[in-house]
Design an enzyme around this catalytic site. Sequence first.
Site, PDB file in Angstrom:
ATOM      1  N   ASP A 169       0.907  -1.177   0.035  1.00 15.50           N
ATOM      2  CA  ASP A 169      -0.012   0.132   0.086  1.00 15.50           C
ATOM      3  C   ASP A 169       0.813   1.385   0.066  1.00 15.50           C
ATOM      4  O   ASP A 169       1.510   1.595   1.011  1.00 15.50           O
ATOM      5  CB  ASP A 169      -0.825   0.141   1.189  1.00 15.50           C
ATOM      6  N   LYS A 222       2.896  12.154  -3.562  1.00 12.34           N
ATOM      7  CA  LYS A 222       2.032  11.215  -4.537  1.00 12.34           C
ATOM      8  C   LYS A 222       0.892  12.132  -4.879  1.00 12.34           C
ATOM      9  O   LYS A 222       0.199  11.915  -5.584  1.00 12.34           O
ATOM     10  CB  LYS A 222       1.268  10.171  -3.429  1.00 12.34           C
ATOM     11  N   GLU A 228      -7.113   0.765  -4.102  1.00 11.91           N
ATOM     12  CA  GLU A 228      -7.111   0.711  -2.639  1.00 11.91           C
ATOM     13  C   GLU A 228      -8.386   0.315  -2.229  1.00 11.91           C
ATOM     14  O   GLU A 228      -8.363  -0.731  -1.283  1.00 11.91           O
ATOM     15  CB  GLU A 228      -6.591   1.925  -2.036  1.00 11.91           C
ATOM     16  N   ASP A 253     -13.145   5.631   1.730  1.00 10.77           N
ATOM     17  CA  ASP A 253     -11.735   5.458   1.900  1.00 10.77           C
ATOM     18  C   ASP A 253     -11.092   6.930   1.920  1.00 10.77           C
ATOM     19  O   ASP A 253     -11.019   7.648   0.728  1.00 10.77           O
ATOM     20  CB  ASP A 253     -10.953   4.726   0.575  1.00 10.77           C
TER      21      ASP A 253
END
Lengths: 342, 551
Positions: free
Chosen positions: B23, B85, B186, B208
């Site tokens: 992850d 990111k 994810e 999420d």
Amino acid sequence: MSAHPPAPTPAPLMTESVGPAAWVAPGAVALVAHPLEAQRAALGQLLATLGLTPALATGAADAAARLTPPALPPLGSLWVLFDEGAPTLALCERLAAIPQRVFWGVVALGQGAAEARAALMAAGVDAYLSYPFGRDDLARLALSVAQRRAPVSAFGALPPPLGTAVDKAWMQLERVDYYALLELPRDASAEQLQQRFHQRSLVLHPDRHRALKAPFPHVYDKLNELYKRLLEAYRVLSDPERRLMYDVALARGARRWDERVALELRELSARATRPEGRRALLEAERLRREGRWGQARAAVRAALALEPGRAELIELDGCYERVLRVIARDPSCAAAAAVGAP
Amino acid sequence: MSTPQSAPLAQSPPPAPVVVGIDLGTTNSCVAVMINGQVVVIPDEAGRRLQASAVAFLEDGTVVIGEEAKRELTRDPRNTVFSAKRFLGWPYDSDEAKRLRAQLPYRVVRGEDQNAMIEVRGERYALPEISALVLHRMRDIAERYLGREVTRAVITVPANFNDSQRQMTKLAGELAGLEVVRILNEPTAAALAYGYGKGLDASLAIYDLGGGTFDVTVLRASGNIFEVLSTSGDTYLGGDDLDNRLTRVLLLYLQKQHPFNLDAQPEVRGFVKHIAENMKKALSTYERVQLTERVKLAEYPEPVELSVALSRDLFRAQCADIVERTFKICDEAFSRLPFAPRDLSDVILVGGSTRVPLVRELVERYFGRPPRADIDPDEVVAVGAAIQGAMLSAPFSVEHTLSSPLLLDVTPASLGVVTIQGICEVLIPKNTPVPCECRKVFATTSDQQREVTIQVLQGESRAAAENVKLGELTLAGLRAAPRGAVQIEVTFEIDTDGLVSIRARDLHTGVEQASSVKVSAGYSEREVRAMRGQLSSHVRAADVSVVGGDA
């Protein structure tokens, strides 16, 4: 990673007790292409002890000739090829080019270098066997090829070996409609549809065959094509509106979903404004295409009943009425009328 | 040759190499692996199961990655890269990148082709390079734990990452010496981790909220099959936004108590943000948090005292609108489905930001049921990735087919082409199950036209310019003919890896022009080579500093 994997420990299954039934399909043919007569005969005998019917070719050219229709052997054959040189590569190409490639495995024999092996694998050879080898080696290798192909045998109710089953499904791909592809009746429920699609996905999804991708790209690609079509079928049939339109298209002779047809049908059903009315119009179109004019008109009237006075629907109902009158006088017109516009 | 003696088999399958699940988060990263049917979240040498996705470039040339780098965040924020990111896939001049640049203390510069690059200690790094360093650290942790080489991984990304962002992530993996077996969404990974082996028959939503992104995925679990029904998200919405709000509040307090010039000392922002993050975390446990912290300011000879009291009410007043934005995206996801949020069987929370009580409370209100509380939101994604990794590396067997989970995923963004006047025509809409393909017929628009260029886009906007350009396909050598007479059928395909490929065929001659668009993550061969070179030296530096000795 090391370039030479360590020698495998033989699986206990692979002893003299390996019976032909374990992996040989009934009536399977083994084509041997070997230029030396003695070797050819020895290989043939070896294959016969494994339960295969040997067919002997004098070389790659002869083998290629035997792979050309109408000489094409039946389903479930094991091809054994010899010689890693150019003629064999050409033969592999020939094999790969056969649209309905029906075989168990292509095995190259020899003592070639790693490059030659890689070239053969890339050309579609399933396995490579180095001299010298014995019956058990051949059996073990054939079994491993058969097992690798096993995924495909779970396709539908078709019996193993799987390769044969996928090949068969593949051959039919352009000839069957979505219901036949999923082996479902036309009136299958949404639950049945989902269940069947899930069943198929478990065995046919490309993720299940990832291991095939590098060594056997042609098998993987075929599975991928097959799965894409299953998914396409599922997407259309699991959406009630699309399924209705697909059923109309089916009645008109189509097998696959076509956006242009969908657009036309949407236009047609837009004569009604309510969703129930639109569904009824699509139903009418399907029934009409099947030559069931009486039921078709009933569906149009049902749409009209939902919004009485809508000009587009009154006009359509008028068309149906006229056609029904013609058919009443001459029933042979029904089929002809089904083809054109109402 | 008919001797019964055994010869080694050429086709012996080598032992299946292990596939780890990583992850790669905005804030934290986590690695897991499946061993004998059990998933293990792999701890580092110090027993930590989470690693900060941060890379610090020290003065002496060493590179520090992970938790150790996080310490540098407050000491040397200009040379410590975190939240990188969030830049991934945004052109340097995009509004998003501009906003980020204002917030982050390290230097971001313009690279080739509009790519944002990070400049630290006079050296430039492409974003995949930073991610590669984090991935390298994760790989290293896994190798130490497993005692064997790790060369394959499933890496997760936010569900709404576009193809170019996915390609960049894949590139980062490759730069870190990993074969990326699958780029996995994810939320899907989370659902897999949650439903694995439970034999569920349920509809689930995965909410999420990570550090920098928000995704919601609605999924149907029936036995071993996990079928994604719909997914939506925002790559610019996450826990960082909550931190930034709190940072703003704290800076105001500080400014009021001790006036100073913030622009002249950006490191103060980094320091205060760190405090804000800690306060946010404390508020997850306590109703009210009181804090006194000493801050160094250039305007004062001695460190000054920042004294703040924060309550959950104040937090709610400051941050509720950020959380509310997530429900707009949920509405979008449900708009395509025949059922409402309240019809679901379960809601699963993923991402560290879902620990915030305000988030849980609002989620419960929206879905009409309390979210599952028995899942670790920090680890669940890596666990799911490890399960998928094991599934993808297993050789085929009937047993495997029946017992291992299968993901039926969808494409996260619409794929289209540019038509006249810069309009984007969608060919494969968002949320289409993969693998899928779409055919489209193109015709020449002028007489004797010998070339057709097709621009492939990804995104939801009707205006071509607002979407991400994946690539361009030029079909050259067309027949000379009057306009419209040459018709070319182009097939666009998305495979189970989410990769796009294109084939073209002249409808009249049947000539297949097997061109395939190579989507290159926006980097040229040369740039990638340069990254490889630069990275190998830094990876060596990182090995020395983090692991201590066996580079």
